[in-house]
Scaffold this motif. Structure first.
Motif, PDB file in Angstrom:
ATOM      1  N   ASP A   1      71.184  55.298  14.947  1.00 37.53           N
ATOM      2  CA  ASP A   1      70.728  56.892  15.321  1.00 37.53           C
ATOM      3  C   ASP A   1      70.449  57.634  14.547  1.00 37.53           C
ATOM      4  OD1 ASP A   1      69.771  58.076  17.444  1.00 37.53           O
ATOM      5  OD2 ASP A   1      71.818  59.296  17.948  1.00 37.53           O
TER       6      ASP A   1
ATOM      7  N   GLU B   1      74.738  60.137  27.091  1.00 36.69           N
ATOM      8  CA  GLU B   1      75.431  60.094  25.859  1.00 36.69           C
ATOM      9  C   GLU B   1      76.322  61.451  25.467  1.00 36.69           C
ATOM     10  OE1 GLU B   1      71.891  61.065  23.131  1.00 36.69           O
ATOM     11  OE2 GLU B   1      73.160  61.455  21.326  1.00 36.69           O
TER      12      GLU B   1
ATOM     13  N   GLN C   1      63.471  61.533  11.926  1.00 36.82           N
ATOM     14  CA  GLN C   1      64.522  62.171  11.808  1.00 36.82           C
ATOM     15  C   GLN C   1      65.167  61.724  10.371  1.00 36.82           C
ATOM     16  OE1 GLN C   1      67.125  62.020  15.188  1.00 36.82           O
ATOM     17  NE2 GLN C   1      65.376  62.262  16.734  1.00 36.82           N
TER      18      GLN C   1
ATOM     19  N   HIS D   1      73.515  54.591  23.147  1.00 37.76           N
ATOM     20  CA  HIS D   1      74.763  55.692  23.485  1.00 37.76           C
ATOM     21  C   HIS D   1      75.737  54.954  24.469  1.00 37.76           C
ATOM     22  CE1 HIS D   1      72.926  57.806  20.406  1.00 37.76           C
ATOM     23  NE2 HIS D   1      72.145  58.298  21.208  1.00 37.76           N
TER      24      HIS D   1
ATOM     25  N   HIS E   1      67.408  56.836  26.079  1.00 41.47           N
ATOM     26  CA  HIS E   1      68.829  57.148  25.916  1.00 41.47           C
ATOM     27  C   HIS E   1      69.436  57.319  27.247  1.00 41.47           C
ATOM     28  CE1 HIS E   1      66.684  58.702  22.392  1.00 41.47           C
ATOM     29  NE2 HIS E   1      67.934  58.706  21.457  1.00 41.47           N
TER      30      HIS E   1
ATOM     31  N   THR F   1      66.009  68.992  15.935  1.00 40.96           N
ATOM     32  CA  THR F   1      65.120  67.588  16.016  1.00 40.96           C
ATOM     33  C   THR F   1      63.883  67.942  16.447  1.00 40.96           C
ATOM     34  OG1 THR F   1      67.191  66.693  16.643  1.00 40.96           O
ATOM     35  CG2 THR F   1      65.144  65.479  17.141  1.00 40.96           C
TER      36      THR F   1
ATOM     37  N   ARG G   1      61.495  59.377  25.992  1.00 37.69           N
ATOM     38  CA  ARG G   1      62.590  59.910  25.232  1.00 37.69           C
ATOM     39  C   ARG G   1      63.808  59.710  25.824  1.00 37.69           C
ATOM     40  NH1 ARG G   1      61.968  63.351  20.577  1.00 37.69           N
ATOM     41  NH2 ARG G   1      63.928  63.215  19.706  1.00 37.69           N
ATOM     42  N   PHE G   2      63.904  60.396  26.945  1.00 36.51           N
ATOM     43  CA  PHE G   2      65.035  60.469  27.966  1.00 36.51           C
ATOM     44  C   PHE G   2      64.649  60.801  29.154  1.00 36.51           C
ATOM     45  CE2 PHE G   2      68.220  64.034  26.545  1.00 36.51           C
ATOM     46  CZ  PHE G   2      66.917  64.999  26.447  1.00 36.51           C
TER      47      PHE G   2
ATOM     48  N   LEU H   1      74.615  67.774  21.293  1.00 35.22           N
ATOM     49  CA  LEU H   1      73.116  67.051  21.598  1.00 35.22           C
ATOM     50  C   LEU H   1      71.850  68.106  21.929  1.00 35.22           C
ATOM     51  CD1 LEU H   1      71.321  64.524  21.899  1.00 35.22           C
ATOM     52  CD2 LEU H   1      72.048  64.505  24.292  1.00 35.22           C
TER      53      LEU H   1
ATOM     54  N   SER I   1      76.534  58.667  15.056  1.00 36.17           N
ATOM     55  CA  SER I   1      75.906  59.820  15.956  1.00 36.17           C
ATOM     56  C   SER I   1      77.037  60.206  17.086  1.00 36.17           C
ATOM     57  CB  SER I   1      74.759  59.140  16.718  1.00 36.17           C
ATOM     58  OG  SER I   1      74.220  59.850  17.506  1.00 36.17           O
TER      59      SER I   1
ATOM     60  N   TRP J   1      71.203  70.616  19.329  1.00 39.55           N
ATOM     61  CA  TRP J   1      70.758  69.884  18.152  1.00 39.55           C
ATOM     62  C   TRP J   1      69.265  69.560  18.282  1.00 39.55           C
ATOM     63  CZ3 TRP J   1      69.563  64.505  17.654  1.00 39.55           C
ATOM     64  CH2 TRP J   1      69.509  63.736  16.498  1.00 39.55           C
ATOM     65  N   LEU J   2      68.931  69.145  19.715  1.00 41.01           N
ATOM     66  CA  LEU J   2      67.560  68.513  19.764  1.00 41.01           C
ATOM     67  C   LEU J   2      66.565  69.720  19.716  1.00 41.01           C
ATOM     68  CD1 LEU J   2      67.966  66.087  22.961  1.00 41.01           C
ATOM     69  CD2 LEU J   2      67.327  65.666  20.515  1.00 41.01           C
TER      70      LEU J   2
ATOM     71  N   LEU K   1      77.572  64.226  16.481  1.00 40.60           N
ATOM     72  CA  LEU K   1      77.485  65.111  17.602  1.00 40.60           C
ATOM     73  C   LEU K   1      78.419  65.597  18.807  1.00 40.60           C
ATOM     74  CD1 LEU K   1      73.558  63.663  18.245  1.00 40.60           C
ATOM     75  CD2 LEU K   1      74.303  65.646  16.923  1.00 40.60           C
TER      76      LEU K   1
ATOM     77  N   HIS L   1      65.581  56.857  14.836  1.00 40.25           N
ATOM     78  CA  HIS L   1      64.513  57.567  14.783  1.00 40.25           C
ATOM     79  C   HIS L   1      63.892  57.907  13.366  1.00 40.25           C
ATOM     80  CE1 HIS L   1      65.636  59.273  18.870  1.00 40.25           C
ATOM     81  NE2 HIS L   1      66.843  58.854  18.584  1.00 40.25           N
TER      82      HIS L   1
HETATM   83  N1  GUN Z   1      68.349  61.976  23.506  1.00 44.63           N
HETATM   84  C1  GUN Z   1      66.980  62.456  23.422  1.00 44.63           C
HETATM   85  N2  GUN Z   1      66.673  62.361  22.170  1.00 44.63           N
HETATM   86  C2  GUN Z   1      67.521  62.250  21.416  1.00 44.63           C
HETATM   87  C3  GUN Z   1      67.450  62.053  19.966  1.00 44.63           C
HETATM   88  O1  GUN Z   1      66.506  62.182  19.265  1.00 44.63           O
HETATM   89  N3  GUN Z   1      68.698  61.537  19.500  1.00 44.63           N
HETATM   90  C4  GUN Z   1      69.866  61.584  20.462  1.00 44.63           C
HETATM   91  N4  GUN Z   1      71.016  61.029  19.585  1.00 44.63           N
HETATM   92  N5  GUN Z   1      69.764  61.410  21.609  1.00 44.63           N
HETATM   93  C5  GUN Z   1      68.704  61.743  21.986  1.00 44.63           C
END
Ligand code: GUN
Ligand code: FE
Length: 431
Positions: free
Chosen positions: A321, A231, A71, A270, A228, A91, A201-202, A83, A295, A86-87, A299, A68
């Motif tokens: 990552d 994860e 980031q 992941h 993603h 993030t 993104r996911f 995760l 990562s 953290w997002l 995380l 990313h």
């Molecule tokens: N899943 C969705 N967004 C992200 C991200 O920015 N980083 C990671 N590691 N997982 C995510």
């Protein structure tokens, strides 16, 4: 026809287990493509330019299958969370800043400069949801000479107002404008190194309607896809709630036709907790796994069962990552992949052997490189991405074999200081 040869101690992977080494060998390059590694120059190459790197090591360029760019600013900080927290806490607030093009310019200048100096020659890169900032990122990456697939991120739910597209329509429209602008830059020859990749993104960030729109765009523009997958346990449970009809997380992408298969090359980052069915579908659809061991450690996500994936014939490469991973160095990703595989073997599953050094090196080069075509090896016909390594600052009282030198560089380098030269598809990149 443009020909030259690189001379030095040449190391590359032929297969997962086989690391080939030739001291004082010649790597033949013709029109950006390898014509193989030889002990002596063939007769019809006698007049070609030879770039002699002496005792230095020459290895294939590395592929980072997942990172990313926005980031990069907070790499190495905020690592005490899992995760989803953290997002939300680290993030998303940072990515929101990229609505400001001055900030994006400053941040992406630093990012691109460091990417240029490292060993990565190919990368799959997430931008942010901001179209202009993503184009700026592409412009800066274009100047580095590396080949990058870059994605404007799509996200229309489950994030704060400062980092969410209004709805699926707006997200899709903006993506189409971005793709048209990128197509113009490529058609005019302004951009030859950077390409677009579709980047939901996911699942938690994308409504069903957006996923349907993205499939239409994917088909129309024949785009590869990055996202993603599996994860973190909290994330996986959330996907189950959001998509009660999905059999498993990967199925939630597959229901929209965004999970590999013909005409839709896909890389999923992941895959730490992918079960049997998900693995089976990844295999059937030819989905690449971007293994991001640093990562997954930072995380506290877990340890991906990479040996199992390799035994089952899944396609695997490595990802930094950033900033789940703190460094963009794929040397570090190699050693992290090996180290976490040892912990998994000892603590989780003694039936699956840890990764060897040769296997880690393969994942970083030929394994991940396969996402970009014939990339990541020096075998004849591969695009010639090469990195020249100078390990003279690592003193030794006795001679080391090339294999030992290569392994030691991977464990000791900061990712930049040992890089003496870099070639991408035969082009000598200015460091
Ligand atoms: N899943 C969705 N967004 C992200 C991200 O920015 N980083 C990671 N590691 N997982 C995510
Ligand atoms: Fe990621």
């Amino acid at each position: 026809m443009k020909r030259f040869a690189l001379k030095g101690t040449i190391c590359y992977s032929a297969s997962l287990q086989e690391l080939k080494v030739l001291e004082q060998g010649y790597l033949l390059c013709e029109d950006g493509v390898s014509r193989g590694v030889v002990e002596k120059l063939p007769g019809d190459w006698a007049d070609c330019e030879v770039r002699d790197y002496g005792n230095r090591l020459i290895i294939p360029g590395m592929s980072d299958l997942h990172m990313h760019a926005p980031q990069y600013t907070f790499r190495g900080t905020g690592m005490d969370l899992e995760l989803l927290d953290w997002l939300n806490q680290e993030t998303f607030p940072e990515e929101a800043r990229y609505g400001d093009l001055d900030y994006a310019d400053r941040a992406y200048t630093i990012f691109a400069e460091n990417m240029k100096r490292g060993a990565t020659t190919r990368a799959c890169i997430f931008g942010t949801l901001h179209r202009e900032a993503t184009e700026l990122l592409m412009e800066k990456l274009e100047q580095t000479g590396i080949r990058a697939m870059v994605g404007k991120v799509n996200m229309d739910r489950n994030s704060p107002d400062i980092l969410r597209e209004r709805d699926a329509k707006e997200s899709a429209e903006d993506t189409k404008v971005w793709l048209r602008e990128v197509a113009e830059k490529r058609a005019s020859g302004q951009w030859t190194h950077v390409e677009p990749i579709l980047t939901p993104r996911f699942i938690p960030s994308c409504t069903d309607e957006l996923m349907r729109e993205l499939k239409r765009i994917q088909t129309e523009y024949r785009l590869p896809v990055q996202s993603h997958l599996s994860e973190n346990f909290g994330e996986i449970g959330w996907v189950k709630e959001l998509c009660p009809d999905s059999k498993f997380y990967g199925d939630a992408y597959d229901q929209f036709g965004l999970f590999g298969g013909d005409g839709c090359p896909t890389v999923m980052a992941h895959c730490v907790h992918s079960g049997e069915e998900e693995q089976q579908l990844m295999k059937e659809r030819g989905v690449w796994v971007a293994h991001c061991p640093q990562s997954n450690t930072n995380l506290s996500s877990g340890i991906a069962p990479i040996r199992e994936y390799l035994d089952k014939g899944l396609k695997v490469g490595l990802g930094s990552d950033v900033a789940g991973g703190s460094t963009e160095s794929i040397f570090r990703a190699i050693t992290d992949a090996i180290q976490v595989s040892k912990l998994r073997w000892r603590l989780v599953d003694e039936t699956r052997k840890p990764l060897t050094f040769a296997e880690g090196f393969y994942l970083a080069t030929k394994g991940g490189g396969s996402f970009f075509g014939k990339v990541g090896s020096f075998e004849e016909g591969y695009e010639l991405d090469a990195v020249v390594l100078d390990d003279s600052s690592f003193k030794s009282p006795r001679p080391l074999t090339p294999e030992q030198r290569l392994e030691r560089i991977c464990y000791l380098t900061d990712g930049i200081s040992q890089i003496a030269a870099k070639y991408v598809a035969g082009e000598n990149v200015q460091l």
